[in-house]
Motif scaffolding. Structure first.
Motif, short mmCIF file in Angstrom:
data_model
loop_
_atom_site.label_atom_id
_atom_site.label_comp_id
_atom_site.label_asym_id
_atom_site.label_seq_id
_atom_site.Cartn_x
_atom_site.Cartn_y
_atom_site.Cartn_z
N PHE B 142 -8.50 -0.52 9.58
CA PHE B 142 -8.29 0.42 8.49
C PHE B 142 -8.26 1.85 9.01
CE2 PHE B 142 -9.84 3.24 5.20
CZ PHE B 142 -9.15 2.84 4.08
N PHE B 143 -9.26 2.21 9.81
CA PHE B 143 -9.33 3.60 10.25
C PHE B 143 -8.26 3.92 11.29
CE2 PHE B 143 -13.40 3.50 8.10
CZ PHE B 143 -13.28 4.68 7.38
N LEU B 144 -7.91 2.95 12.11
CA LEU B 144 -6.80 3.18 13.04
C LEU B 144 -5.53 3.51 12.27
CD1 LEU B 144 -7.23 0.56 15.90
CD2 LEU B 144 -7.58 3.03 15.96
N LEU B 145 -5.26 2.69 11.24
CA LEU B 145 -4.06 2.91 10.43
C LEU B 145 -4.13 4.28 9.74
CD1 LEU B 145 -3.14 -0.41 8.60
CD2 LEU B 145 -1.92 0.77 10.41
N TYR B 146 -5.32 4.56 9.21
CA TYR B 146 -5.51 5.80 8.48
C TYR B 146 -5.26 7.00 9.39
CZ TYR B 146 -7.73 9.32 5.55
OH TYR B 146 -7.96 10.43 4.80
N LEU B 147 -5.85 6.95 10.58
CA LEU B 147 -5.67 8.05 11.53
C LEU B 147 -4.21 8.16 11.94
CD1 LEU B 147 -8.85 7.73 13.74
CD2 LEU B 147 -8.36 9.36 11.90
N LEU B 148 -3.59 6.99 12.17
CA LEU B 148 -2.19 6.99 12.57
C LEU B 148 -1.33 7.69 11.52
CD1 LEU B 148 0.04 5.54 14.52
CD2 LEU B 148 0.35 4.14 12.48
N LEU B 149 -1.64 7.41 10.26
CA LEU B 149 -0.81 7.97 9.19
C LEU B 149 -1.04 9.47 9.02
CD1 LEU B 149 -1.02 5.03 6.70
CD2 LEU B 149 0.99 5.86 7.89
N LYS B 150 -2.10 9.98 9.65
CA LYS B 150 -2.34 11.43 9.59
C LYS B 150 -1.62 12.16 10.73
CE LYS B 150 -5.31 11.79 6.19
NZ LYS B 150 -5.07 12.63 5.04
N THR B 151 -1.17 11.41 11.72
CA THR B 151 -0.50 12.07 12.85
C THR B 151 0.91 12.45 12.45
OG1 THR B 151 0.36 10.00 13.68
CG2 THR B 151 -1.78 10.70 14.54
N ILE B 153 3.73 11.35 13.65
CA ILE B 153 4.62 10.21 13.46
C ILE B 153 4.30 9.51 12.14
CG2 ILE B 153 3.31 8.36 14.60
CD1 ILE B 153 6.77 8.88 15.66
N GLY B 154 3.01 9.48 11.80
CA GLY B 154 2.60 8.86 10.54
C GLY B 154 3.18 9.60 9.35
N LEU B 155 3.16 10.93 9.44
CA LEU B 155 3.73 11.72 8.34
C LEU B 155 5.21 11.43 8.19
CD1 LEU B 155 1.85 15.08 8.90
CD2 LEU B 155 1.62 13.50 6.98
N ARG B 158 5.67 8.19 6.45
CA ARG B 158 5.43 8.31 5.01
C ARG B 158 6.57 9.03 4.32
NH1 ARG B 158 -0.40 10.87 5.35
NH2 ARG B 158 -0.07 11.31 3.14
N ALA B 159 7.13 10.02 5.01
CA ALA B 159 8.28 10.73 4.43
C ALA B 159 9.43 9.77 4.20
CB ALA B 159 8.70 11.87 5.35
N LEU B 160 9.64 8.92 5.20
CA LEU B 160 10.73 7.93 5.08
C LEU B 160 10.46 7.01 3.90
CD1 LEU B 160 13.20 6.41 6.06
CD2 LEU B 160 11.74 5.18 7.65
N GLY B 161 9.21 6.61 3.74
CA GLY B 161 8.86 5.72 2.65
C GLY B 161 9.05 6.38 1.29
N ASP B 162 8.76 7.68 1.24
CA ASP B 162 8.89 8.39 -0.03
C ASP B 162 10.34 8.48 -0.46
OD1 ASP B 162 6.33 8.73 -0.62
OD2 ASP B 162 6.12 10.73 0.25
N SER B 163 11.19 8.87 0.45
CA SER B 163 12.60 8.94 0.10
C SER B 163 13.44 8.96 1.37
CB SER B 163 12.88 10.21 -0.71
OG SER B 163 14.22 10.56 -0.58
N GLU B 164 14.34 8.01 1.45
CA GLU B 164 15.17 7.92 2.64
C GLU B 164 16.10 9.12 2.74
OE1 GLU B 164 16.37 3.95 3.39
OE2 GLU B 164 17.90 4.55 4.85
N LYS B 176 14.68 4.91 14.33
CA LYS B 176 13.51 4.85 15.20
C LYS B 176 12.24 4.61 14.36
CE LYS B 176 11.23 7.99 18.21
NZ LYS B 176 11.29 9.42 18.58
N LEU B 177 12.18 5.29 13.23
CA LEU B 177 10.99 5.14 12.38
C LEU B 177 10.86 3.72 11.85
CD1 LEU B 177 10.99 8.49 10.41
CD2 LEU B 177 9.43 7.77 12.22
N ASN B 178 11.99 3.11 11.49
CA ASN B 178 11.96 1.72 11.04
C ASN B 178 11.39 0.82 12.12
OD1 ASN B 178 12.83 1.80 8.43
ND2 ASN B 178 15.00 1.69 8.95
N VAL B 179 11.87 1.04 13.35
CA VAL B 179 11.39 0.21 14.46
C VAL B 179 9.89 0.38 14.64
CG1 VAL B 179 11.47 -0.07 16.96
CG2 VAL B 179 13.60 0.18 15.67
N ILE B 180 9.44 1.63 14.65
CA ILE B 180 8.00 1.87 14.84
C ILE B 180 7.19 1.25 13.71
CG2 ILE B 180 6.21 3.64 14.97
CD1 ILE B 180 8.31 5.47 16.22
N GLY B 181 7.64 1.49 12.49
CA GLY B 181 6.90 1.01 11.32
C GLY B 181 6.78 -0.50 11.30
#
Lengths: 325, 295
Positions: B142-151, B153-155, B158-164, B176-181
């Motif tokens: 949980f915290f690894l994911l949480y921290l990742l999403l604060k970096t 690349i995580g932002l 999230r931007a991609l998820g909000d609106s392509e 690239k983001l799709n591959v990473i995600g």
């Protein structure tokens, strides 16, 4: 706020549901963890009940069953096993491999009896068939392939190739195919396989075998047995005789077989349960391999393919062939 | 009490998968069905690794890597061949059935005598230890994911998820983001696979089937309860939802509901949650006279 109430409600249900234990000593609780709805497993269960009801009458005990079917869902089988172990039953009965493995993981004290498992050693359930060890024993439903292939050889002395449709994703199938290949060599057959992963593929898989083989065979494979009608259809339209391995499939249109009698197997399973209830340790009770086959034929299919069963089978005292409509 | 411990443990064990699905469906906005397959392939590769090397760590690592690898394949199918997101996932998931069979060489492997991350004896205390282990594992992830999403690349994810479209306008490299995600979410699914397999004591070829749907249902339940408005609660919603989902199954079985009716019961539960949420929302909107917002 609502979330809080909900969680409180959950907790309350948990606490209360943990409370109902009080057991009458005369009452014997047997939990059944059945992996999937299947006619053979039902017959096994009927056999178990038959033996146990007789035993309970003789011993003035009351037997209660808690039967749960996991709908072929592994995570559910695990849940059910755990729940049943918590009820602290006298015996846990497990039908089919994943259910037995789930029960094994749920308890090491309550005796577990498994029924109708093709290869209990490979499934990690028992150390050996003779000395199971642990708190577990049961019955195995290895089909009598030897007799089945001998029957095919006697009816078709010139046949060479047997086409088999199978689902490689089933634990039982793998064990069966190993045995089938071994036995078919002995009787001079060559096995040609057509794999499927669901019942919907059986039709095309069977069709792909047409022209490549003289005879069809349906192994102990739940997918193929569930969709056997498609196999039968291909067999009739292309005039390739279809042999099967169990009684139920003969009724569905297979020609003939020496089948495991699952009702008898269930009785054997029931007898194991009785032995444990009488105080024996599961670890010391050898696994019963129920391959006392009996000949079953489908008269309709015999007429269709113009086949006669060799005399030696009719005269043999194994059991009179049951002539199906 | 036993029941509570068990329901919590199994809920937390399965919530690893829920996190994977939150990540792909909710954060990345990629309706990815691959986890049905990557969970299975993770379990099988992990089991084989475990039986060959006798090392639990290697098993966990290999399961995650294999999961991530096939996640990348789904992403590439979508990126390069322009196959729709759903279909790419279905294709890879279907393929993984065969891959897992090949890997295992059989359809069922027993892990009862293998090393494990769980306490495998049956004493009461080890049940509690297992719960603690489950909590530790899920907290770390949980915290690894949480921290990742604060970096950074995580932002971006999230931007991609909000609106392509916004992501495109921001000149983000969507492929690239799709591959990473997907590598992350499916790596997690693979890890979940081997952990679940170790918990239940065996790998079976049918163990992944339908799990994405269960994961989705739990996320919906979790979201209705927690009403997440930030990433922390969004991730938490997956975990809470799965715990509730598994607990309800436990209770239903305990109360004597035949397992035959279980699927309809769980579906009804999900619909009920959505229904309550609907009523609540429509009341809110009526009270405030905002008109009909579409939620």
């Amino acid at each position: 706020m609502k979330a809080k109430y909900f969680i409180q409600a959950l907790l309350i249900v948990f606490v209360f549901s943990g409370c109902k234990t009080n057991k009458d000593k005369k009452e014997i609780l047997i939990t059944v963890n059945q992996y999937v709805h299947h006619p053979n497993l039902k017959k096994t269960m009927d056999g178990v009940k038959e033996v146990l009801s007789q035993w309970s009458k003789e011993n003035h005990k009351n037997i209660k069953y808690d039967i749960q079917v996991a709908n072929a869902d592994v995570s559910l089988a695990t849940q059910i096993a755990k729940q049943q172990a918590m009820k602290n039953p006298d015996i846990m009965l497990a039908l089919a491999t994943p259910s037995a493995q789930a029960c094994q993981k749920a308890t090491n004290t309550i005796p577990i009896v498994f029924g109708a498992i093709t290869d209990p050693v490979k499934a990690g359930l028992v150390k050996s068939l003779e000395h199971p060890g642990g708190n577990i024993t049961g019955t195995s439903d290895q089909w009598p392939y030897d007799k089945q292939f001998e029957l095919i050889r006697d009816i078709f002395p010139n046949a060479k190739k047997i086409g088999v449709v199978l689902n490689p994703g089933e634990a039982n199938t793998e064990a069966s195919m190993k045995k089938i290949k071994e036995v078919s060599k002995k009787y001079g057959f060559e096995i040609i396989e057509a794999p499927v992963s669901s019942t919907s593929e059986i039709f095309s898989a069977a069709n792909s075998l047409v022209g490549k083989c003289d005879i069809f065979f349906a192994p102990a494979d739940n997918t193929v047995l569930s969709g056997l009608e498609a196999f039968v259809k291909v067999s009739r339209t292309n005039n390739i005789p279809l042999f099967v391995g169990d009684e139920g499939s003969v009724e569905k249109g297979g020609i003939a077989t020496f089948g495991v009698d699952y009702y008898e197997l269930g009785k054997d399973t029931g007898k194991l349960i009785v032995r444990i209830l009488n105080g024996e340790k599961p670890a010391d009770i050898p696994v019963v391999v129920g391959n006392k086959g009996k000949l079953v034929v489908n008269e309709d299919a015999l007429k269709y393919f113009n086949i006669t069963i060799p005399d030696k089978y009719l005269n043999k005292s194994i059991k009179e062939p049951v002539l199906q409509e | 009490m036993d029941l509570l411990i068990f329901a919590l443990t199994i809920g937390i064990v399965y919530s690893l998968l829920a996190l994977s699905i939150v990540f792909s469906f909710r954060i990345l906005g990629f309706p990815d069905l691959t986890p049905d397959g990557t969970l299975l392939v993770g379990a099988s590769v992990g089991a084989i690794t475990l039986n060959h090397t006798n090392s639990v760590v290697l098993a966990l690592v290999s399961a995650s890597i294999v999961g991530a690898f096939f996640g990348i394949i789904t992403a590439l199918l979508h990126n390069k061949l322009k196959i729709s997101k759903l279909l790419s996932g279905i294709l890879v998931m279907t393929m993984l059935y065969s891959v897992s069979l090949r890997v295992m060489g059989t359809s069922n492997i027993s892990l009862i005598n293998s090393k494990s991350i769980w306490f495998t004896d049956f004493s009461k205390s080890s049940q509690i230890y297992n719960l603690i282990i489950a909590i530790i594992i899920i907290s770390i992830i949980f915290f690894l994911l949480y921290l990742l999403l604060k970096t950074n690349i995580g932002l971006r994810l999230r931007a991609l998820g909000d609106s392509e479209n916004t992501a495109k306008n921001l000149n983000l490299n969507i492929e690239k983001l799709n591959v990473i995600g997907l590598a992350i979410s499916n790596g997690l699914a693979g890890l979940a696979g081997i952990i679940i397999a170790l918990y239940q004591g065996f790998v079976d070829i049918s163990m992944g089937t339908g799990l994405v749907i269960i994961g989705l249902a739990s996320i919906i339940i979790g979201e209705i309860i927690l009403k997440p408005n930030n990433i922390f609660y969004l991730l938490l919603a997956g975990i809470i939802g799965m715990i509730i989902y598994q607990s309800v199954i436990s209770i239903a079985l305990r109360l004597g509901l035949p397992s035959t009716d279980l699927k309809i019961a769980t579906v009804m539960l999900t619909i009920l949650f959505i229904f309550i949420e609907r009523i609540r929302k429509s009341k809110l909107t009526m009270d405030r006279q905002i008109g009909n917002r579409n939620i």
